[in-house]
Design a protein around this motif. Structure first.
Motif, mmCIF file in Angstrom:
data_model
loop_
_atom_site.group_PDB
_atom_site.id
_atom_site.type_symbol
_atom_site.label_atom_id
_atom_site.label_comp_id
_atom_site.label_asym_id
_atom_site.label_seq_id
_atom_site.Cartn_x
_atom_site.Cartn_y
_atom_site.Cartn_z
ATOM 1 N N TYR A 270 8.362 15.042 0.397
ATOM 2 C CA TYR A 270 6.878 15.239 0.694
ATOM 3 C C TYR A 270 5.995 14.219 1.117
ATOM 4 O O TYR A 270 4.774 14.278 1.398
ATOM 5 C CB TYR A 270 6.440 15.883 -0.539
ATOM 6 N N ALA A 271 6.565 12.754 0.816
ATOM 7 C CA ALA A 271 5.714 11.937 1.129
ATOM 8 C C ALA A 271 5.821 11.395 2.734
ATOM 9 O O ALA A 271 6.714 11.576 3.266
ATOM 10 C CB ALA A 271 6.268 10.423 0.519
ATOM 11 N N GLU A 272 4.855 10.738 3.231
ATOM 12 C CA GLU A 272 4.651 10.413 4.460
ATOM 13 C C GLU A 272 5.668 9.257 4.812
ATOM 14 O O GLU A 272 5.786 8.456 4.089
ATOM 15 C CB GLU A 272 3.173 9.998 4.819
ATOM 16 N N SER A 273 6.363 9.174 5.982
ATOM 17 C CA SER A 273 7.199 8.018 6.111
ATOM 18 C C SER A 273 6.177 6.695 6.151
ATOM 19 O O SER A 273 5.272 6.758 6.419
ATOM 20 C CB SER A 273 7.905 8.148 7.465
ATOM 21 N N SER B 215 0.963 -1.075 0.010
ATOM 22 C CA SER B 215 0.100 0.019 -0.047
ATOM 23 C C SER B 215 0.752 1.136 -0.099
ATOM 24 O O SER B 215 0.552 2.316 -0.565
ATOM 25 C CB SER B 215 -0.970 0.068 1.297
ATOM 26 N N TYR B 216 2.177 1.205 0.618
ATOM 27 C CA TYR B 216 2.800 2.385 0.841
ATOM 28 C C TYR B 216 3.528 2.574 -0.481
ATOM 29 O O TYR B 216 3.664 3.782 -1.017
ATOM 30 C CB TYR B 216 3.848 2.017 1.972
ATOM 31 N N ALA B 217 3.975 1.629 -1.163
ATOM 32 C CA ALA B 217 4.640 1.607 -2.684
ATOM 33 C C ALA B 217 3.574 2.351 -3.729
ATOM 34 O O ALA B 217 3.986 3.171 -4.384
ATOM 35 C CB ALA B 217 5.005 0.298 -3.164
ATOM 36 N N THR B 218 2.235 1.975 -3.480
ATOM 37 C CA THR B 218 1.259 2.332 -4.248
ATOM 38 C C THR B 218 0.983 3.835 -3.848
ATOM 39 O O THR B 218 0.905 4.742 -4.726
ATOM 40 C CB THR B 218 -0.145 1.751 -4.347
ATOM 41 N N TYR B 219 0.785 4.325 -2.615
ATOM 42 C CA TYR B 219 0.911 5.715 -2.242
ATOM 43 C C TYR B 219 1.853 6.459 -2.791
ATOM 44 O O TYR B 219 1.699 7.649 -3.185
ATOM 45 C CB TYR B 219 0.678 5.762 -0.786
ATOM 46 N N ARG B 220 3.071 5.960 -2.656
ATOM 47 C CA ARG B 220 4.317 6.956 -3.338
ATOM 48 C C ARG B 220 4.242 7.044 -4.874
ATOM 49 O O ARG B 220 4.441 8.146 -5.279
ATOM 50 C CB ARG B 220 5.434 6.178 -2.796
ATOM 51 N N GLU B 221 3.854 6.115 -5.541
ATOM 52 C CA GLU B 221 3.512 6.163 -6.915
ATOM 53 C C GLU B 221 2.699 7.251 -7.364
ATOM 54 O O GLU B 221 2.753 7.936 -8.268
ATOM 55 C CB GLU B 221 3.242 4.745 -7.731
ATOM 56 N N GLU B 222 1.330 7.105 -6.699
ATOM 57 C CA GLU B 222 0.163 8.032 -6.802
ATOM 58 C C GLU B 222 0.644 9.478 -6.491
ATOM 59 O O GLU B 222 0.145 10.576 -6.968
ATOM 60 C CB GLU B 222 -0.998 7.585 -6.034
ATOM 61 N N LEU B 223 1.610 9.872 -5.689
ATOM 62 C CA LEU B 223 2.050 11.003 -5.410
ATOM 63 C C LEU B 223 2.795 11.715 -6.296
ATOM 64 O O LEU B 223 2.724 12.939 -6.733
ATOM 65 C CB LEU B 223 2.750 11.007 -4.061
ATOM 66 N N LEU B 224 3.431 10.900 -7.263
ATOM 67 C CA LEU B 224 4.342 11.490 -8.395
ATOM 68 C C LEU B 224 3.687 12.028 -9.356
ATOM 69 O O LEU B 224 2.443 11.660 -9.870
ATOM 70 C CB LEU B 224 4.994 10.233 -8.836
ATOM 71 N N GLY B 225 4.001 13.347 -9.718
ATOM 72 C CA GLY B 225 3.349 14.125 -10.748
ATOM 73 C C GLY B 225 2.136 15.351 -10.009
ATOM 74 O O GLY B 225 1.478 15.957 -10.702
ATOM 75 N N THR B 226 1.927 14.766 -8.739
ATOM 76 C CA THR B 226 0.867 15.618 -8.231
ATOM 77 C C THR B 226 1.667 17.027 -7.597
ATOM 78 O O THR B 226 2.626 17.087 -7.618
ATOM 79 C CB THR B 226 0.171 15.067 -6.840
#
Length: 238
Positions: free
Chosen positions: A186-189, A153-164
């Motif tokens: 900017y990503a949460e730990s 889930s964390y990997a998905t979250y980081r991927e979805e942050l890219l480009g925002t």
């Protein structure tokens, strides 16, 4: 080995732990990659089961007593009988034909059969890692699965942050695009994102250290056997 040393081993493992994706309700443990802060139960045991149906797996329970004990527990079984019953349950859950397959898979981790004092005072890295895992309280397949799912889930979250974009600093009207270069800023730990219990994180990290000493992943049967050898009756599952 002191508890503080065990804690140090766990901290090191936590910085380098990883878990491979679960498939078919099974586990694969390794320590090849990492989040900065952060056994496949395949029915054959990965353990060289020779099909002879015996219980001659390497390094048997010589350190934990033997079947000649006459003392009976609350369930009416002698310690030896109780151990055999526990083994049989592990064998059936793992889907292997005999204990030798599991013992073969464990390899050096059969050192878990050693006296607890030998583990705690040993300079052997395997004994030290086993002691750290023992002091953590251990974990189960359910606990490993929870960590695995959190990491995915964390990997998905980081991927979805890219480009925002984020406003930085807040209220300035200046928008900053999140890229691979500033993602960590900017990503949460992982710890904050996953919100795993401290006990589970510690037990998983200690297990990752043990796994890093192996060429192949631990299966569920081997994990159950390891917990049994170390006398971990209530490992952390969530």
């Amino acid at each position: 080995m002191s508890h503080s040393v065990c804690k140090t081993i766990v901290v090191i493992a936590l910085s380098a732990m990883t878990i491979a994706p679960i498939a078919g309700g099974s586990i694969l443990l390794s320590a090849e990659a990492a989040f900065a802060k952060g056994g496949k139960d395949n029915g054959n045991g990965n353990g060289g089961d020779n099909g002879k149906g015996n219980d001659r797996g390497g390094n048997s329970d010589r350190g934990n007593g033997n079947d000649r004990s006459s003392a009976s527990g609350a369930d009416g079984l002698t310690p030896g009988q109780a151990r055999k019953a526990a083994r049989q349950q592990i064998i059936e859950t793992a889907g292997v034909r005999n204990w030798g397959a599991i013992a073969s898979e464990l390899g050096e981790l059969n050192k878990a059969n050693a006296n607890v004092n030998a583990r705690l005072n040993s300079s052997d890295p395997v004994h030290q890692a086993l002691a750290a895992y023992e002091l953590s309280g251990g974990t189960t397949l359910a606990g490993v699965r929870e960590v695995n799912e959190a990491r995915e889930s964390y990997a998905t979250y980081r991927e979805e942050l890219l480009g925002t974009e984020v406003e930085d600093p807040p209220g300035s009207g200046t928008m900053v695009e999140i890229t691979p270069d500033n993602l960590d800023q900017y990503a949460e730990s992982f710890e904050d994102f996953a919100d795993l219990s401290e006990d589970l994180a510690e037990a998983y990290a200690a297990l990752a250290t043990l796994s890093s000493m192996r060429d192949k992943p631990l299966t569920r049967g081997a994990l159950d056997a390891l917990n049994g050898m170390l006398g971990l009756e209530d490992p952390v599952s969530q």
